[in-house]
Write a protein that holds these residues in place. Sequence first.
Motif, PDB file in Angstrom:
ATOM      1  N   PHE A  89       0.729  -1.225   0.404  1.00 45.06           N
ATOM      2  CA  PHE A  89       0.143   0.326   0.014  1.00 45.06           C
ATOM      3  C   PHE A  89       0.805   0.999   0.108  1.00 45.06           C
ATOM      4  O   PHE A  89       1.939   0.775   0.467  1.00 45.06           O
ATOM      5  N   ALA A  90       0.039   1.883  -0.358  1.00 41.45           N
ATOM      6  CA  ALA A  90       1.054   3.704  -0.561  1.00 41.45           C
ATOM      7  C   ALA A  90      -0.246   4.820   0.590  1.00 41.45           C
ATOM      8  O   ALA A  90      -1.045   4.291   0.100  1.00 41.45           O
ATOM      9  N   THR A  91      -0.338   5.896   0.140  1.00 41.21           N
ATOM     10  CA  THR A  91       0.095   6.875   0.266  1.00 41.21           C
ATOM     11  C   THR A  91      -0.595   8.073  -0.490  1.00 41.21           C
ATOM     12  O   THR A  91       0.144   8.740  -0.749  1.00 41.21           O
ATOM     13  N   MET A  92      -1.780   8.799  -0.464  1.00 45.31           N
ATOM     14  CA  MET A  92      -1.717   9.620  -1.559  1.00 45.31           C
ATOM     15  C   MET A  92      -2.712  10.907  -0.603  1.00 45.31           C
ATOM     16  O   MET A  92      -3.663  11.727  -0.064  1.00 45.31           O
ATOM     17  N   PHE A  93      -1.888  12.194   0.073  1.00 45.45           N
ATOM     18  CA  PHE A  93      -2.217  13.047   0.196  1.00 45.45           C
ATOM     19  C   PHE A  93      -3.015  13.963  -0.478  1.00 45.45           C
ATOM     20  O   PHE A  93      -2.697  14.615  -1.987  1.00 45.45           O
ATOM     21  N   ARG A 134      13.569   3.800  -0.834  1.00 44.89           N
ATOM     22  CA  ARG A 134      12.230   4.780  -0.890  1.00 44.89           C
ATOM     23  C   ARG A 134      11.312   4.878  -1.224  1.00 44.89           C
ATOM     24  O   ARG A 134      10.662   4.138  -1.868  1.00 44.89           O
ATOM     25  N   PRO A 135      10.246   5.277   0.435  1.00 48.22           N
ATOM     26  CA  PRO A 135       8.752   5.500   0.085  1.00 48.22           C
ATOM     27  C   PRO A 135       8.448   5.857  -0.780  1.00 48.22           C
ATOM     28  O   PRO A 135       8.299   7.477  -1.162  1.00 48.22           O
ATOM     29  N   VAL A 136       6.986   5.673  -1.553  1.00 47.72           N
ATOM     30  CA  VAL A 136       6.288   6.618  -2.263  1.00 47.72           C
ATOM     31  C   VAL A 136       5.569   6.901  -2.041  1.00 47.72           C
ATOM     32  O   VAL A 136       4.125   6.341  -1.375  1.00 47.72           O
ATOM     33  N   PRO A 185      11.134  10.263   0.577  1.00 46.97           N
ATOM     34  CA  PRO A 185      10.505  10.019  -0.077  1.00 46.97           C
ATOM     35  C   PRO A 185      10.518   9.426  -2.142  1.00 46.97           C
ATOM     36  O   PRO A 185      11.499  11.008  -2.067  1.00 46.97           O
ATOM     37  N   VAL A 186      10.033   8.682  -2.632  1.00 43.51           N
ATOM     38  CA  VAL A 186       9.763   9.298  -3.511  1.00 43.51           C
ATOM     39  C   VAL A 186       8.790  10.241  -4.178  1.00 43.51           C
ATOM     40  O   VAL A 186       7.545   8.880  -3.958  1.00 43.51           O
ATOM     41  N   LEU A 187       9.055  11.513  -4.609  1.00 42.72           N
ATOM     42  CA  LEU A 187       7.162  11.715  -4.647  1.00 42.72           C
ATOM     43  C   LEU A 187       6.940  11.859  -6.218  1.00 42.72           C
ATOM     44  O   LEU A 187       7.192  11.757  -6.515  1.00 42.72           O
ATOM     45  N   ALA A 188       5.642  11.251  -5.983  1.00 43.43           N
ATOM     46  CA  ALA A 188       4.758  11.222  -7.013  1.00 43.43           C
ATOM     47  C   ALA A 188       3.140  12.464  -7.161  1.00 43.43           C
ATOM     48  O   ALA A 188       3.047  12.475  -6.303  1.00 43.43           O
ATOM     49  N   ASP A 208       9.288  13.197  -8.700  1.00 47.23           N
ATOM     50  CA  ASP A 208      10.235  12.187  -8.666  1.00 47.23           C
ATOM     51  C   ASP A 208       8.837  10.909 -10.028  1.00 47.23           C
ATOM     52  O   ASP A 208      10.141  10.580 -10.686  1.00 47.23           O
ATOM     53  N   LEU A 209       8.037  11.208  -9.810  1.00 41.89           N
ATOM     54  CA  LEU A 209       7.506   9.975 -10.373  1.00 41.89           C
ATOM     55  C   LEU A 209       5.475  10.286 -10.582  1.00 41.89           C
ATOM     56  O   LEU A 209       5.292  11.323 -10.086  1.00 41.89           O
ATOM     57  N   ILE A 210       5.544  10.329 -12.518  1.00 42.38           N
ATOM     58  CA  ILE A 210       3.976  10.358 -12.231  1.00 42.38           C
ATOM     59  C   ILE A 210       3.407   9.188 -12.385  1.00 42.38           C
ATOM     60  O   ILE A 210       3.269   8.470 -13.309  1.00 42.38           O
ATOM     61  N   ILE A 211       2.722   9.459 -11.312  1.00 44.51           N
ATOM     62  CA  ILE A 211       1.355   8.298 -11.764  1.00 44.51           C
ATOM     63  C   ILE A 211      -0.207   9.164 -11.626  1.00 44.51           C
ATOM     64  O   ILE A 211      -1.143   9.575 -11.099  1.00 44.51           O
ATOM     65  N   PRO A 212      -0.360   9.183 -12.822  1.00 47.23           N
ATOM     66  CA  PRO A 212      -1.828   9.696 -12.977  1.00 47.23           C
ATOM     67  C   PRO A 212      -3.001   9.487 -12.127  1.00 47.23           C
ATOM     68  O   PRO A 212      -3.500   7.931 -12.825  1.00 47.23           O
ATOM     69  N   TYR A 213      -3.759   9.889 -11.363  1.00 46.85           N
ATOM     70  CA  TYR A 213      -4.892   9.659 -10.917  1.00 46.85           C
ATOM     71  C   TYR A 213      -5.320   9.047 -11.837  1.00 46.85           C
ATOM     72  O   TYR A 213      -7.189   7.933 -11.759  1.00 46.85           O
ATOM     73  N   HIS A 214      -5.838   9.547 -12.871  1.00 47.30           N
ATOM     74  CA  HIS A 214      -7.155   8.996 -13.949  1.00 47.30           C
ATOM     75  C   HIS A 214      -5.993   9.705 -15.213  1.00 47.30           C
ATOM     76  O   HIS A 214      -5.632  10.507 -15.684  1.00 47.30           O
TER      77      HIS A 214
END
Length: 525
Positions: A89-93, A134-136, A185-188, A208-214
């Motif tokens: 798991f990870a979390t999203m602010f 590094r946590p994402v 952290p790896v900030l996405a 550091d990373l692109i992870i589109p929510y949609h």
Amino acid sequence: MPKPVLFSHHWRMLSSYNSSVEHVPIKPYLGFYRGDSQKAAAWQINEAERAGLEWFIFDVYMDENSKIVRFTESLDAFLAVSKKSGFRFATMFTNAEALLPLSAKDSLVQFRDYLKWNARILLENENYLRSGMRPVIVVWRPKLLLRAFRESGLSSSNRKSASEFQAYLKGLYKEIFGPDVSRWPVLASAHLPRTDDDVFLAKEMGIDLIIPYHAFSLRDLSKTEKLTGELDYDRYTSQVYTNNLKINSFSEKSDIDFIPAIPSGFSKVALNKSGPRLKNASGLKYEMLIRNVLSSTKNMNQAYRQNGRILVSLGAWNEWMNGHAIAPGTLGGFSGIFDRLDAVRRCFNPSGSAVYTPAPTNVEEVKTSVLDPEIFDKGLLGREHFSWIQDVERDGGSLVLRFDRKARFEIPFTCRVSGPFAFRLVGSLPDGSSGKYQFKIKVFRKGSPVWDYPEKTYIVSSSGRKNNFDVLFDFDITSGSSEEIWGVEMFIEPMNARSGQMKKHVVLLNNLVMVDRTKKSEADS
């Protein structure tokens, strides 16, 4: 992406759910489940693993006053049952600056408090999603943080603000995670980039990373689709595929990795009726979209890889109110309860069992008709159900509410009534309180976009000494036959407060019970 208690954070408000269900057929297979139910969490993990999924991202919201993380019940339940399975798991602010009327300074304080809270979880839990050591950590709309940074006066100029924000981030990381850079952290970014500049700015900020929510935006809609309010699923899947290729192209120019996004659908009509309604959707078409994007990743130089494997995001697990979910359940545009999850399984775990696990029998929001003190302890009247309230706490057998202008909360539950009924409210005003308070209860009936029963009002007053109250709010059905009740809404408001007056009020609630008024003698006793 599991959401907070109930199906999604939007569904905390019964009025939101009931008005939306008119437009989009939405019903989770689990029914009205509690997000803090460990049985519900275990069932969802099992179904996700059966389909080949390996990680969840949990949305995290901060309280208006910061420092307090809201809506963590589903995460707590997940942590309690996931250790054995190793499900990650990870979390999203979820940047509250876009949701709450916060100042720029408050937005930055919220982010700092979120990092401190998150550090305790990710540093202690071996199942937290990591890149190396590094946590994402995912941030929704990170540009809002940059804007807050500028407006707080921490930037010397707009031209330098992104690089100065990156330096600010590094200072936070050193303070919270220690001097070892390999553990920072790896900030996405969960924002969908539209141009090369969007990705360049993200990297300059320290993303550091692109992870589109949609991977689909309302800006992708044609004029005709906006006018008709309908979006053909073939057009939708084609646009999602194209957007992933675009993101890879943008990312290549800035040399930043991205995680391809393959959502099952998106229907904003559930929330604001102005978005598209999906049509001609099917599990087989979703499966084709997954396979097409997976096939194209071999040519995506920036697709994020972990241990030689490409990670992909399948969008929301249970964003029901946006028509955006792969968890089992009825969803507008799709014909089958399990068609989206089965499509995922055929792509990621084809040898896995095609037989789903029966839902646990006791994950209902409440029992049937009675709200008793036990429910208070389970959190049904917990902090997350209140607004305009500064503090909620336990004091022996009472729930203590502190508020300025008024208190408002909803209590979701289900029961069927066929005659007169009432809600019995028991509580008190503490010693030293004065003035009159108006208590209102409204009852919410299934199948209507508005409160169907007239509200009932009761006035309680105190003159400086403790004043106990025990009152019945009487109702009766309106249709002449049995009806299903979905919950109540309560307001507590001081009657003698002047406009704009900011006085702290305190009310103690001991119990709220639903009473069958066909047996009035018993109820009155």
